[in-house]
Design a protein around this motif. Structure first.
Motif, PDB file in Angstrom:
ATOM      1  N   ASP A  94      -8.482  -3.376  -0.277  1.00 25.71           N
ATOM      2  CA  ASP A  94      -8.347  -1.928  -0.254  1.00 25.71           C
ATOM      3  C   ASP A  94      -7.010  -1.568   0.383  1.00 25.71           C
ATOM      4  O   ASP A  94      -6.196  -2.447   0.728  1.00 25.71           O
ATOM      5  CB  ASP A  94      -9.544  -1.260   0.438  1.00 25.71           C
ATOM      6  CG  ASP A  94      -9.598  -1.482   1.951  1.00 25.71           C
ATOM      7  OD1 ASP A  94      -8.599  -1.934   2.557  1.00 25.71           O
ATOM      8  OD2 ASP A  94     -10.664  -1.193   2.548  1.00 25.71           O
ATOM      9  N   HIS A  95      -6.773  -0.286   0.549  1.00 23.90           N
ATOM     10  CA  HIS A  95      -5.485   0.190   1.072  1.00 23.90           C
ATOM     11  C   HIS A  95      -5.177  -0.404   2.441  1.00 23.90           C
ATOM     12  O   HIS A  95      -4.083  -0.928   2.688  1.00 23.90           O
ATOM     13  CB  HIS A  95      -5.521   1.723   1.138  1.00 23.90           C
ATOM     14  CG  HIS A  95      -4.293   2.332   1.723  1.00 23.90           C
ATOM     15  ND1 HIS A  95      -3.205   2.675   0.953  1.00 23.90           N
ATOM     16  CD2 HIS A  95      -3.972   2.681   3.015  1.00 23.90           C
ATOM     17  CE1 HIS A  95      -2.267   3.202   1.732  1.00 23.90           C
ATOM     18  NE2 HIS A  95      -2.713   3.201   2.982  1.00 23.90           N
ATOM     19  N   SER A 107     -12.321   3.631   6.022  1.00 24.33           N
ATOM     20  CA  SER A 107     -11.363   2.534   6.062  1.00 24.33           C
ATOM     21  C   SER A 107     -10.261   2.796   7.079  1.00 24.33           C
ATOM     22  O   SER A 107      -9.920   1.921   7.888  1.00 24.33           O
ATOM     23  CB  SER A 107     -10.768   2.328   4.671  1.00 24.33           C
ATOM     24  OG  SER A 107      -9.863   1.260   4.647  1.00 24.33           O
ATOM     25  N   SER A 127       0.835  -1.214   0.000  1.00 23.09           N
ATOM     26  CA  SER A 127       0.000   0.000   0.000  1.00 23.09           C
ATOM     27  C   SER A 127       0.860   1.250   0.000  1.00 23.09           C
ATOM     28  O   SER A 127       0.663   2.183   0.776  1.00 23.09           O
ATOM     29  CB  SER A 127      -0.947   0.002   1.207  1.00 23.09           C
ATOM     30  OG  SER A 127      -1.878  -1.056   1.127  1.00 23.09           O
ATOM     31  N   GLU A 168      -8.509  -2.459  -5.005  1.00 21.09           N
ATOM     32  CA  GLU A 168      -9.501  -1.443  -4.668  1.00 21.09           C
ATOM     33  C   GLU A 168      -8.908  -0.277  -3.880  1.00 21.09           C
ATOM     34  O   GLU A 168      -9.648   0.570  -3.371  1.00 21.09           O
ATOM     35  CB  GLU A 168     -10.639  -2.086  -3.846  1.00 21.09           C
ATOM     36  CG  GLU A 168     -11.213  -3.348  -4.451  1.00 21.09           C
ATOM     37  CD  GLU A 168     -11.629  -3.151  -5.899  1.00 21.09           C
ATOM     38  OE1 GLU A 168     -12.401  -2.203  -6.167  1.00 21.09           O
ATOM     39  OE2 GLU A 168     -11.187  -3.949  -6.759  1.00 21.09           O
ATOM     40  N   ALA A 169      -7.596  -0.220  -3.745  1.00 22.85           N
ATOM     41  CA  ALA A 169      -6.953   0.795  -2.913  1.00 22.85           C
ATOM     42  C   ALA A 169      -6.957   2.154  -3.589  1.00 22.85           C
ATOM     43  O   ALA A 169      -6.599   2.271  -4.772  1.00 22.85           O
ATOM     44  CB  ALA A 169      -5.522   0.381  -2.592  1.00 22.85           C
ATOM     45  N   HIS A 170      -7.309   3.190  -2.840  1.00 23.03           N
ATOM     46  CA  HIS A 170      -7.266   4.552  -3.377  1.00 23.03           C
ATOM     47  C   HIS A 170      -5.834   4.962  -3.692  1.00 23.03           C
ATOM     48  O   HIS A 170      -5.598   5.871  -4.492  1.00 23.03           O
ATOM     49  CB  HIS A 170      -7.886   5.532  -2.374  1.00 23.03           C
ATOM     50  CG  HIS A 170      -7.060   5.736  -1.144  1.00 23.03           C
ATOM     51  ND1 HIS A 170      -7.051   4.838  -0.092  1.00 23.03           N
ATOM     52  CD2 HIS A 170      -6.199   6.727  -0.793  1.00 23.03           C
ATOM     53  CE1 HIS A 170      -6.234   5.267   0.851  1.00 23.03           C
ATOM     54  NE2 HIS A 170      -5.696   6.400   0.456  1.00 23.03           N
TER      55      HIS A 170
END
Length: 333
Positions: free
Chosen positions: A308-309, A227, A150, A281-283
């Motif tokens: 995700d992150h 998150s 990440s 799906e991580a920003h």
């Protein structure tokens, strides 16, 4: 959940954890935890582990170090300067240069251990400390391989905002904000807290405050805030010494991140390899993709489906530890 020993994860029964202290080249004492396989013999490969930005060694970096030790590495999870149990004044100020140095200081410490092969030392970093880990490798040839999870480029994030979205006018507003805060700090003899990534409201006004995350999650919070809140502000990952769990960095922290771009010398890392893991799906996925795009022959990119992150902080079933292990075993030789 934070255990009675203050850690947010369980120590593996095959691993020994020992508190350690050592100094960086600025004379700041770094607090770390040394994770060692109990039944290991001979000299072993070793890893310096840190991150995320605003976290402490009892959180995700310790979880990673514990897992790597279970797999046969010696690992140190450490608190960056000015944070957690490490030394340095003013508390909770962040510095791209000193945070980068903390990785090299950890390499110093590892290389002095009798059971470490100093020619087989790598770095594993998470989230916002990943940029400093990569930067450390541009000038420290003792770091033989770098892996991140990440990854965030904090200089880019702080000085340009998400997806480089600051307008020139907004950049100048942020610069003016933290420099006016310098006047206030100088007059008061104190160091106010404030956001290290400054946002603007829908009317174009700068949003300030003395916390990274709200004490309670408001209705309709955006997915990224939700998150981070789910990790830092709940039993999942809360720790009282973590900036992100309790407060904010000093309000003038952005100054050095505007002045010093972390990724300026990426061309100096090859032939040493880099592995970047990011959730699909991580920003923050674009940070890893951009670094990979700049040097695809030297940088491996791993996209974790469905993650995700924050999932790569502590969701062990999603963290690609097998890929990390193979990467380090292949390259720490």
């Amino acid at each position: 959940m934070q255990n009675s020993d203050g850690y947010t994860f369980e120590l593996d029964p095959t691993v020994t954890r020992t508190p350690v202290r050592y100094r960086n080249r600025f004379g700041i004492e770094i607090a770390g935890d040394l994770y060692t396989p109990k039944d290991a013999t001979g000299t072993l490969p070793a890893l310096a582990v840190s991150g995320p930005f605003g976290a402490v060694k009892e959180q995700s970096s310790g979880l990673y170090a514990n897992e790597f030790a279970r797999r046969g590495f010696i690992a140190v999870a450490f608190d960056p300067s000015f944070s957690g149990e490490s030394g340095g004044e003013v508390r909770d100020v962040a510095s791209p240069e000193i945070y980068t140095e903390d990785f090299s200081a950890t390499v110093d410490f590892l290389g002095l251990q009798g059971n470490v092969d100093r020619d087989r030392i790598g770095v594993q970093a998470i989230c916002g400390l990943s940029g400093m880990a990569i930067t450390a490798a541009t000038s420290d040839s003792r770091i033989k391989a770098v892996a991140t999870a990440s990854m965030y480029d904090m200089s880019r994030s702080v000085s340009r905002s998400y997806q480089d979205s600051y307008t020139p006018e907004q950049r100048h507003k942020v610069i003016e904000y933290y420099n006016q805060q310098r006047w206030a700090d100088a007059e008061n003899g104190t160091y106010a807290r404030g956001p290290h990534e400054v946002a603007f409201d829908e009317d174009g006004n700068l949003i300030s405050g003395d916390r990274v995350l709200p004490e309670t999650l408001p209705n309709g919070a955006d997915p990224v805030t939700s998150s981070f809140f789910d990790y830092y502000r709940t039993d999942r990952g809360y720790h009282p010494r973590a900036v992100n769990s309790t407060t904010a960095f000093t309000a003038t922290t952005p100054a050095s991140f505007f002045a010093f771009p972390l990724m300026a010398n990426l061309a100096q890392i090859p032939p040493r390899p880099v592995l970047l893991a990011a959730g699909s799906e991580a920003h923050s996925r674009y940070y890893s993709e951009d670094i990979h795009g700049s040097s695809p022959e030297n940088v491996e990119l791993v996209i974790v489906p469905g993650a995700d992150h924050v999932d790569l902080y502590d969701r062990k079933e999603m963290i690609p530890f097998d890929r990390f292990e193979k990467f380090f075993l292949d390259n720490l030789n």
